[in-house]
Enzyme design. Structure first.
Site, mmCIF file in Angstrom:
data_model
loop_
_atom_site.group_PDB
_atom_site.id
_atom_site.type_symbol
_atom_site.label_atom_id
_atom_site.label_comp_id
_atom_site.label_asym_id
_atom_site.label_seq_id
_atom_site.Cartn_x
_atom_site.Cartn_y
_atom_site.Cartn_z
ATOM 1 N N CYS A 45 -6.295 47.428 61.781
ATOM 2 C CA CYS A 45 -7.700 47.582 61.384
ATOM 3 C C CYS A 45 -7.811 47.999 59.920
ATOM 4 C CB CYS A 45 -8.391 48.627 62.253
ATOM 5 S SG CYS A 45 -8.418 48.219 63.999
HETATM 6 C C1 BEZ Z 1 -4.221 48.396 65.057
HETATM 7 O O1 BEZ Z 1 -5.230 48.336 64.368
HETATM 8 O O2 BEZ Z 1 -3.105 48.406 64.564
HETATM 9 C C2 BEZ Z 1 -4.340 48.421 66.565
HETATM 10 C C3 BEZ Z 1 -5.449 48.981 67.166
HETATM 11 C C4 BEZ Z 1 -5.536 49.020 68.542
HETATM 12 C C5 BEZ Z 1 -4.519 48.501 69.326
HETATM 13 C C6 BEZ Z 1 -3.426 47.905 68.713
HETATM 14 C C7 BEZ Z 1 -3.335 47.854 67.316
#
Ligand code: BEZ
Length: 219
Positions: A45
């Site tokens: 994110c």
């Molecule tokens: C991420 O942004 O890395 C992420 C967020 C939720 C689940 C898996 C990855």
């Protein structure tokens, strides 16, 4: 059944990093890219939001507003935004909805319970100025999206609306486009004075009908 292409995007009120917010008046006559991400302070994110911030000049050029959403609270969004600026080199320059009660996430089908019961998946909705849903994309939480591809589809949609053309496989801005089959050859002669190349009667390529100044290939 979730939101489908051609549906009217639901209106809503929200709390965002830029204050309280009423979606339709905020969107105004712009196109909107509404996208959910699962959580604050997560790695994928962080890279996505930094990249969307970096794309602001491209959004502005196309009359597009970006709008993020996650179910974390607004204080968390603001704190995380500092990390995004620090690590991605671009300060977040669009509102992020804090959808703590998941009302908007449910309205837009952003929670896929068999993937994750609690947090949103990576959805994208491209919404046009008439508030119609024109593109939906859903990615798993572990795969970062390709926002260049989203912009490419916005270019295609805007071309279709303005010029009755569609865009072929792997089309990129400036490439030849396809005259839609609903346009007869007689009509095409008026609309596309630069002519076309007919590979089949239903497969007619013509140069990008926009003035070169309307698109910039340098990006
Ligand atoms: C991420 O942004 O890395 C992420 C967020 C939720 C689940 C898996 C990855």
């Amino acid at each position: 059944m979730g939101l489908q292409l051609g549906d009217t995007a639901p209106d809503f009120f929200a709390t965002t990093t830029e204050g309280d917010f009423h979606f339709y008046p905020w969107a105004g006559d712009a196109w909107v890219i509404l996208f959910s991400h699962p959580r604050d302070f997560t790695p994928v994110c962080t890279t996505e939001l930094g990249y969307v911030a970096r794309l602001k000049p491209e959004f502005d050029r196309r009359g597009v507003k970006a709008l993020g959403l996650s179910v974390d609270p607004v204080d968390s969004h603001r704190k995380w935004a500092e990390d995004i600026r620090e690590t991605q080199g671009h300060a977040v320059n669009f509102p992020i909805i804090a959808d703590a009660d998941r009302e908007i996430a449910r309205l837009y089908g952003m929670i896929h319970p068999r993937h994750d019961e609690v947090y949103t998946v990576r959805t994208v909705f491209v919404i046009d100025p008439r508030k119609k849903v024109r593109l939906t994309v859903t990615y798993p939480q572990t795969a970062g999206r390709n926002f260049d591809e989203i912009l490419r589809v916005v270019d295609s949609l805007q071309l279709t609306d303005a010029h009755s053309v569609s865009t072929p496989v792997n089309w990129r801005t400036g490439d030849d486009v396809i005259i839609v089959p609903a346009v007869s050859d007689a009509d095409a002669q008026k609309r596309f004075p630069q002519g076309w190349r007919a590979v089949k009667p239903y497969l007619r390529f013509t140069p990008d009908p926009r003035a070169p100044a309307d698109f910039d290939l340098s990006g």
